[in-house]
Write a protein that holds these residues in place. Sequence first.
Motif, short mmCIF file in Angstrom:
data_model
loop_
_atom_site.label_atom_id
_atom_site.label_comp_id
_atom_site.label_asym_id
_atom_site.label_seq_id
_atom_site.Cartn_x
_atom_site.Cartn_y
_atom_site.Cartn_z
N GLU A 8 0.86 -1.18 0.00
CA GLU A 8 0.00 0.00 0.00
C GLU A 8 0.90 1.24 0.00
OE1 GLU A 8 -3.02 -0.06 3.04
OE2 GLU A 8 -2.92 -2.25 3.15
N ARG A 9 1.04 1.86 -1.15
CA ARG A 9 1.95 3.01 -1.26
C ARG A 9 1.54 4.11 -0.29
NH1 ARG A 9 2.12 4.27 -7.25
NH2 ARG A 9 1.89 2.03 -7.40
N ARG A 171 -1.39 8.59 -6.75
CA ARG A 171 -2.76 8.24 -7.12
C ARG A 171 -2.87 6.95 -7.93
NH1 ARG A 171 -6.64 13.29 -7.91
NH2 ARG A 171 -7.96 11.64 -7.12
N ARG A 172 -1.74 6.37 -8.33
CA ARG A 172 -1.81 5.10 -9.06
C ARG A 172 -2.30 4.00 -8.14
NH1 ARG A 172 0.89 4.07 -14.00
NH2 ARG A 172 1.70 2.07 -13.32
N ARG A 173 -3.10 3.09 -8.69
CA ARG A 173 -3.71 2.03 -7.90
C ARG A 173 -2.91 0.73 -7.94
NH1 ARG A 173 -8.77 3.35 -6.28
NH2 ARG A 173 -9.77 5.15 -7.28
N ARG A 175 -0.13 -2.04 -7.26
CA ARG A 175 0.58 -2.41 -6.05
C ARG A 175 2.00 -1.84 -6.10
NH1 ARG A 175 0.97 -6.32 -2.03
NH2 ARG A 175 3.09 -7.11 -1.65
N GLY A 176 2.44 -1.27 -5.01
CA GLY A 176 3.79 -0.72 -4.95
C GLY A 176 4.24 -0.57 -3.51
N ARG A 177 5.39 -1.13 -3.20
CA ARG A 177 5.94 -1.00 -1.85
C ARG A 177 6.77 0.28 -1.79
NH1 ARG A 177 8.88 -6.41 -0.23
NH2 ARG A 177 9.90 -6.08 -2.26
N ILE A 178 6.05 1.40 -1.76
CA ILE A 178 6.65 2.72 -1.93
C ILE A 178 6.26 3.62 -0.75
CG2 ILE A 178 6.81 4.74 -3.42
CD1 ILE A 178 5.69 2.81 -5.67
N LEU A 179 7.26 4.26 -0.16
CA LEU A 179 7.03 5.30 0.85
C LEU A 179 7.65 6.58 0.34
CD1 LEU A 179 6.28 6.52 3.58
CD2 LEU A 179 8.37 5.51 4.54
N LEU A 180 6.83 7.58 0.04
CA LEU A 180 7.30 8.85 -0.48
C LEU A 180 7.17 9.91 0.61
CD1 LEU A 180 6.54 10.18 -4.05
CD2 LEU A 180 7.00 11.69 -2.12
N ILE A 181 8.29 10.52 0.98
CA ILE A 181 8.33 11.53 2.04
C ILE A 181 8.73 12.86 1.44
CG2 ILE A 181 9.36 12.20 4.25
CD1 ILE A 181 10.04 9.24 4.68
N GLY A 182 7.93 13.88 1.67
CA GLY A 182 8.27 15.22 1.19
C GLY A 182 8.28 16.21 2.35
N THR A 183 9.30 17.06 2.42
CA THR A 183 9.35 18.10 3.45
C THR A 183 9.06 19.45 2.81
OG1 THR A 183 11.71 18.65 3.24
CG2 THR A 183 11.14 16.75 4.62
N HIS A 184 8.46 20.33 3.59
CA HIS A 184 8.21 21.69 3.08
C HIS A 184 7.96 22.63 4.24
CE1 HIS A 184 3.81 21.89 3.84
NE2 HIS A 184 3.84 20.60 3.64
N ARG A 185 8.21 23.90 4.01
CA ARG A 185 7.93 24.94 5.00
C ARG A 185 6.48 25.37 4.85
NH1 ARG A 185 13.11 28.89 3.91
NH2 ARG A 185 14.76 27.40 4.47
N PHE A 186 5.75 25.25 5.93
CA PHE A 186 4.31 25.55 5.88
C PHE A 186 4.07 27.01 5.49
CE2 PHE A 186 0.47 27.14 7.97
CZ PHE A 186 -0.47 26.31 7.40
N ALA A 187 4.85 27.93 6.05
CA ALA A 187 4.60 29.36 5.80
C ALA A 187 4.78 29.71 4.33
CB ALA A 187 5.54 30.21 6.66
N LEU A 203 -4.65 15.20 -2.23
CA LEU A 203 -4.27 13.85 -1.79
C LEU A 203 -4.89 13.51 -0.44
CD1 LEU A 203 -0.52 13.68 -2.85
CD2 LEU A 203 -2.50 12.75 -4.04
N GLN A 204 -4.95 14.50 0.46
CA GLN A 204 -5.58 14.25 1.76
C GLN A 204 -7.08 13.98 1.59
OE1 GLN A 204 -4.30 17.88 3.82
NE2 GLN A 204 -3.11 16.63 5.24
N LEU A 205 -7.71 14.70 0.68
CA LEU A 205 -9.14 14.54 0.44
C LEU A 205 -9.46 13.11 0.01
CD1 LEU A 205 -11.97 15.84 0.20
CD2 LEU A 205 -11.38 16.43 -2.16
N HIS A 206 -8.60 12.53 -0.81
CA HIS A 206 -8.82 11.17 -1.31
C HIS A 206 -8.08 10.11 -0.48
CE1 HIS A 206 -9.84 13.67 -4.86
NE2 HIS A 206 -10.70 12.70 -5.12
N ARG A 207 -7.59 10.52 0.69
CA ARG A 207 -6.89 9.61 1.60
C ARG A 207 -5.70 8.92 0.92
NH1 ARG A 207 -11.84 6.67 5.00
NH2 ARG A 207 -12.81 8.61 5.73
N GLN A 208 -5.01 9.69 0.12
CA GLN A 208 -3.83 9.17 -0.58
C GLN A 208 -2.54 9.81 -0.08
OE1 GLN A 208 -5.39 10.30 -4.39
NE2 GLN A 208 -5.95 8.19 -4.93
N GLY A 209 -2.66 10.61 0.96
CA GLY A 209 -1.49 11.24 1.55
C GLY A 209 -1.85 11.83 2.90
N GLN A 210 -0.85 12.01 3.73
CA GLN A 210 -1.08 12.61 5.04
C GLN A 210 0.03 13.59 5.36
OE1 GLN A 210 -0.46 9.74 8.37
NE2 GLN A 210 -0.21 8.25 6.72
N GLU A 211 -0.26 14.50 6.31
CA GLU A 211 0.68 15.55 6.66
C GLU A 211 1.08 15.41 8.12
OE1 GLU A 211 1.01 19.94 4.93
OE2 GLU A 211 -0.58 19.77 6.43
#
Length: 324
Positions: A8-9, A171-173, A175-187, A203-211
Amino acid sequence: LETARRGERQVVFVTGETGIGKTAVVEAFLKTVERQKVWIARGQCLEYYGAGEAYMPVLDAIGRLCRAASGDGVRELLGRYAPTWLAQIPWLLDSVPSADQPQPQSPQRTTSERMLREMAEVTEYREKHQPIREMAEAVEALSHERPLVIVLEDLQWSDSATLDLLTFLARRRERGRILLIGTHRFADISQGDHRLRDVIHELQLHRQGQELSLPLLTAAAVAAYFDARFPTHTFPTGLAGLIHQRTDGNPLFMVNVLDDLVTQGVIVEREGRWQLTRALAEVEVGVPESVRQMLSKRIDRLSHDEQRVLEAASVVGVEFSTAA
């Protein structure tokens, strides 16, 4: 990571203010998994004053992965699934194409304006989307060999093409053993029409990413840092509270303030014990030059009216009426 191992990516955005420790948190995580059987690809976005190079942090990540995993078949997989990408980093190629290999052919000329226009539209579409599809296939192929952790830092400076790829991967469906981490400055993305903010919300709306939003350090956390950095210290109990009050628990500010106190000789090590050379009431916590330069750079980016408000507030004091 354990969820990604099950196919589950996962996409996680680590955010917070400048100096909050986004990179430090990611590095601490990577240290816990680097000895496990995982791929780690890490790329860095850079601040540009014009248009940035397309896919630059992704190319950076690919290059580092290939150098770190030499002999493990990464180049072969990229050559099979993402030849367009491999061609962008020729120093990773063991050989160059020979003259007798088939080369792409240009479309035949035609006098039909309509035909020319249609061909131009098709070519533009393919040029834009082919690299994204290729990398998605390559990333999934790599993750079949072992879980893949992709880290892209400072996404607030990312080019648009990289954000397109990130969204496509998330958003690809398949199967993929993938963990993608992105950093950013909120301001940096909270004001104006920043593309990354829309990507994260979608991505959050579709439960495909979290912050993951990092908070400031508590007074107890500052005291714990004191114990870790200055073991066997004999500091007065109020020193950690003073530093926390002065820095608001911003890790970068806190570390620079302590470095400054050590440089000035206010904090010294004698006979294996760290101690203050003056009374706590006499300790002056200023703003180190490194932090001052960082703040000045950010203040320079503000509008004239915002700078005037800051100037007035600095005269009034730390606390003041918003209405005033």
